[in-house]
Scaffold this active site. Structure first.
Site, mmCIF file in Angstrom:
data_model
loop_
_atom_site.group_PDB
_atom_site.id
_atom_site.type_symbol
_atom_site.label_atom_id
_atom_site.label_comp_id
_atom_site.label_asym_id
_atom_site.label_seq_id
_atom_site.Cartn_x
_atom_site.Cartn_y
_atom_site.Cartn_z
ATOM 1 C CG ASP A 1 -1.803 1.165 1.339
ATOM 2 O OD1 ASP A 1 -2.392 1.515 0.303
ATOM 3 O OD2 ASP A 1 -1.930 1.746 2.429
ATOM 4 C CG ASP B 1 -2.180 1.780 6.580
ATOM 5 O OD1 ASP B 1 -2.898 1.565 5.582
ATOM 6 O OD2 ASP B 1 -1.636 2.882 6.804
ATOM 7 C CG ASP C 1 -4.450 -1.909 2.807
ATOM 8 O OD1 ASP C 1 -4.533 -1.766 1.580
ATOM 9 O OD2 ASP C 1 -4.062 -1.018 3.575
#
Length: 884
Positions: free
Chosen positions: A326, A613, A617
């Site tokens: 990410d 996080d 996700d």
């Protein structure tokens, strides 16, 4: 597709009057129809069912069989140890599954407890669980959204959606907008608000269009709830090994018993020997040793800020060749930061850290306007308010212009709030003489309402050439994926009405800001690529911004290596999987896209790690071979769905963890090869003696004792070997690679064969000392005892010495350092001491039918025992010369 409908159509469809809301009776009826607004998980398994599920494994079946065998031959201690290992492994498995269920529980806890709704014409506060489709929800700053809403009213409304979209900046909402494109990304649905996101600015109203599992966050819960658990590469290898050894043990028992039957040997003795050898063929300590090695690896990794939740994940890290990361908060710092400011013909790059910054007169005025035209605050390294405004206030602090002191000196007496149509915000503040309007916003809009420019502290007429310079600089900043804000002011001698503020302004300049990359990430990505690992950026942010960050970090080289979520939807699963290796950046993606990306990489045979996080996700963290969550910024949902948590949120820690994972797998492989070499040596020595009708060189109890010595301390010591310093110079291990690949099987066979033959030679030497040979009949018991003592010591000592050579498949002992693994040296010393004790303590030597050896005998058996070590070192030397 509520976002594609007008407000009127949505209200008609849900049969609700926005001025009155639902009636209490209708709300109750809908609550019964749709159920409570809570996320649901699959029913929990009982601890008993979880426990017994752990026994569905071939190696466990073999171990249980070994326990029964050891009971039959009266070795109760061994039986207890084997059963303890089985139960310990089952308990660890239960604990891991229990932790995995926490992901859904964390999602359930994210639903907000109370919400403001309009019912029967009155606004009231109710439990979020009682919210139903059709409810009118009142939104104000600081309040969580209780369900998915179609907005029906908005005033400067901004909602922080990073947990769902990955964007670091709050999304601006517009209830009047209609998005006709059915492929509109989640982050672009400006007329929608989603469950568990947070309103950070302004106010609004929305009608509930989805609750519980039908919400966007509910869809994530469904993905997490799917039973998609796969075996890790280590589990697959151990399962494969268990099956091989299980069949081998059965085959040995049957074959030796048949041979003994035709040779008319004592069948009871043959039965005991066959059983003992079958037990020797199975390294019953292997599961425990693997568990211990992994547990020690987990402890070691916790010291480098990586907490591993599932033990096999340590090994999985070692075979990772794709890291899907990410962007926001993982590769970047998750805080907007001003990196450039510009006054006419004066562009300044702001250093990332250090240095006391000093502003010229124009820059001071620029910063003063930005800070006063702001509602954010920043004190004690903590900011509140809009991230963009916080970044401006932080910049002011670096130039010694604090928000608190400016606010007290220039009190605000009027304002014109930000509007998404104007894209401007203005405040009116007191000055020493009169008042000043401070305006910030889109630079092109500011230029339209300005007639002057500030240059070296002087007001000069704004020309077209000047406008061109401002816009040219703004465009250059935008090309670098910076968010651009302009600033202007106007002095006045009276308090102006809001509609009078934004006229005839003086443009000062502009700033460019971005969520900057973490300083240490670039080097980590370089190291990862050097180790054959491909880093991939997956983000909900805009394509240009993502690619700009990716270029700075060395992840991507051009825009052609990027793909948006909408573009992903144009591919079939098969076509997407074929083309997946062409791309390095995936932007504007939804949670479903992230899962699709991970699965496409896995389809190509990759071992995929996913870092993240946010709630968005979590599904991809679970779908990946190993999910890595951020410990500081990570949500409970992300942590619950992950296999590993980084306590420092540092991408660099992932690379360190991969290095550790590679070494741990290598160590486990060393232990396995060592155990198999030892066991093969025992099998060869016994099998050949039975096959050629020679006396058996070892008794069943002696075999079990040697197993106890070699299957424990040396194997564990190899499991905690410091590892190869060059491990990150190698390519990731092929996930389909067997334990016996790259010559490991050959080493096990050579080592085992040498150990077995030398054991027989020691036995033969012992017989020949008294004038007997392997084909002699009626050998006295005292001669057999002496010969068996020789073979007993050689078998154990050769295995202990051979462990030194197992440490590295190509490097010599002198290169890696004889004493670099002190645990292994200790294990060898302890093993030899135990052998010495076994033959020197009278009641032990009598029980095991052994005898004391002379100094000459010890010299001979040690010389025999060193041969496998020396030959293996010689073969490694030939291998190194061949590679040159």
């Amino acid at each position: 597709m509520w976002f594609a409908k007008s407000q009127e159509d949505v209200l008609t469809k849900l049969d609700v009057d926005p001025a009155l809301g639902l009636t209490a009776q209708e709300a109750q009826s809908r609550l019964q129809k749709y159920g409570e607004n809570k996320l649901k998980g699959k029913p929990k398994k009982s601890l008993i069912s979880l426990f017994f599920a752990q026994f569905k494994d071939m190696l466990i079946y073999v171990l249980l069989g070994a326990a029964v065998i050891t009971l039959i031959i009266g070795e109760y201690v061994d039986a207890i140890i084997i059963l303890f290992v089985v139960i310990l492994n089952a308990a660890i498995g239960v604990f891991q599954e229990y932790k995995a269920e926490k992901a859904i529980e964390a999602l359930q806890q994210m639903t907000t407890p109370r919400s403001l709704v309009r019912r029967d014409g009155k606004v009231r506060e109710i439990r979020s669980a009682e919210v139903v489709p059709g409810d009118i929800i009142v939104i104000d700053a600081g309040r969580f959204i209780p369900a998915d809403l179609r907005l029906i009213g908005s005033a400067n409304l901004q909602i922080e959606e990073s947990a769902l979209t990955g964007e670091s900046v709050p999304s601006e909402k517009d209830a009047k907008a209609i998005h006709a494109d059915p492929q509109t990304p989640l982050g672009d649905k400006s007329n929608m608000a989603f469950m568990s996101t947070l309103a950070t600015y302004g106010r609004g109203e929305g009608v509930v269009v989805a609750t519980a599992m039908e919400t966007e966050i509910g869809k994530i819960a469904k993905i997490l709830d799917e039973d998609t658990e796969e075996m890790t590469p280590l589990q697959k290898r151990l399962d494969e090994l268990g099956r091989i050894l299980g069949y081998l043990a059965i085959g040995i028992c049957v074959l030796m018993f048949i041979i003994g039957f035709f040779q008319k040997r004592n069948l009871f003795e043959m039965f005991l020997t066959a059983i003992s050898l079958a037990v020797a063929a199975i390294p019953e300590g292997l599961p425990a040793i693997v568990a211990i090695v992994l547990a020690l690896g987990v402890t070691k990794m916790s010291k480098i800020n990586a907490i591993v939740k599932k033990l096999p994940a340590v090994e999985t890290l070692g075979s990772v060749n794709i890291i899907c990361s990410d962007k926001t908060g993982t590769l970047t710092q998750n805080k907007m930061t001003v990196v450039k400011h510009y006054t006419l013909n004066n562009l300044f790059d702001i250093p990332a850290q250090g240095l006391e910054l000093v502003a010229d007169k124009d820059t001071q005025e620029l910063l003063k306007t930005f800070i006063l035209c702001s509602d954010a605050s920043y004190e004690n390294s903590k900011g509140t308010g809009d991230p963009t405004e916080i970044a401006l206030v932080v910049l002011g602090d670096r130039y010694s212009l604090s928000k608190r002191s400016l606010d007290s000196e220039y009190k605000r007496v009027g304002e014109k709030p930000f509007d998404s149509d104007r894209k401007l915000m203005s405040t009116l503040n007191e000055e020493e003489k009169g008042y000043r309007v401070h305006t910030k916003g889109a630079i092109d809009n500011i230029l339209r309402i300005s007639k002057n420019a500030l240059i070296h502290g002087e007001l000069v007429p704004l020309t077209e050439e000047m406008k061109h310079e401002y816009l040219k600089t703004a465009e250059q900043m935008s090309d670098d994926a910076l968010r651009v804000l302009g600033a202007a002011f106007k002095d006045t001698d009276r308090i102006l009405e809001p509609e009078e503020m934004e006229q005839d302004l003086t443009v000062i300049g502009l700033v460019g800001m971005i969520d900057p990359p973490r300083l240490e990430v670039k080097d980590s990505i370089k190291e990862a690529k050097h180790a054959g690992i491909t880093p991939i950026m997956i983000t909900g942010d805009h394509k240009n911004t993502a690619v700009a960050i990716a270029k700075k970090l060395g992840i991507a080289e051009s825009l052609e290596q990027s793909l948006t979520g909408a573009e992903i939807d144009t591919f079939s699963d098969e076509e997407f999987a074929k083309r997946i290796n062409e791309f390095r950046v995936f932007a504007r993606v939804s949670p479903e896209h992230k899962v699709k990306i991970v699965k496409a990489f896995k389809t190509q045979g990759n071992i995929v790690s996913m870092t993240g996080d946010g709630v968005n996700d979590a599904p991809s963290l679970k779908s990946a071979d190993i999910g890595v969550a951020m410990g500081i910024t990570g949500t409970d949902v992300a942590k619950g769905a992950s296999d590993m948590i980084l306590t420092d949120d540092n991408f660099t820690t992932i690379v360190h963890a991969i290095r550790e994972g590679r070494n741990i797998y290598s160590n486990i492989k060393k232990s396995v090869i060592f155990l198999l070499s030892c066991n093969l040596g025992e099998i060869i020595a016994i099998f050949l003696s039975v096959l050629f009708f020679w006396p058996v060189p070892l008794l069943p109890t002696q075999i079990l004792w040697i197993n106890l010595i070699t299957d424990t301390l040396p194997a564990i010591a190899l499991g905690v070997d410091p590892g190869d310093k060059d491990v990150m110079k190698m390519k990731p291990r092929n996930p389909k690679e067997s334990f016996f690949a790259l010559g490991a099987g050959k080493r096990a066979i050579i080592g085992g064969t040498l150990i077995g033959i030398l054991t027989l030679l020691a036995f033969y030497f012992g017989l020949s000392e008294y004038g007997y040979n392997l084909n002699s009949k009626n050998i006295p018991e005292r001669v057999l005892t002496y010969a068996r003592t020789m073979s007993f010591v050689v078998l154990a000592a050769s295995q202990l010495f051979y462990s030194l050579s197992i440490r590295n498949p190509s490097k010599s002992i002198s290169t890696i350092g004889l004493f670099s693994n002190k645990y292994l040296i200790g294990a060898i010393v302890v093993g030899l001491a135990l052998q010495l004790g076994m033959i020197s303590v009278p009641f032990l030597s009598h029980a095991f039918k052994l005898q004391w050896l002379s100094a000459r005998d010890w010299f001979i058996v040690i010389a025999f025992a060193l041969v496998p070590l020396l030959i293996n070192e010689l073969l490694k030397s030939f291998k190194r010369k061949k590679q040159l």
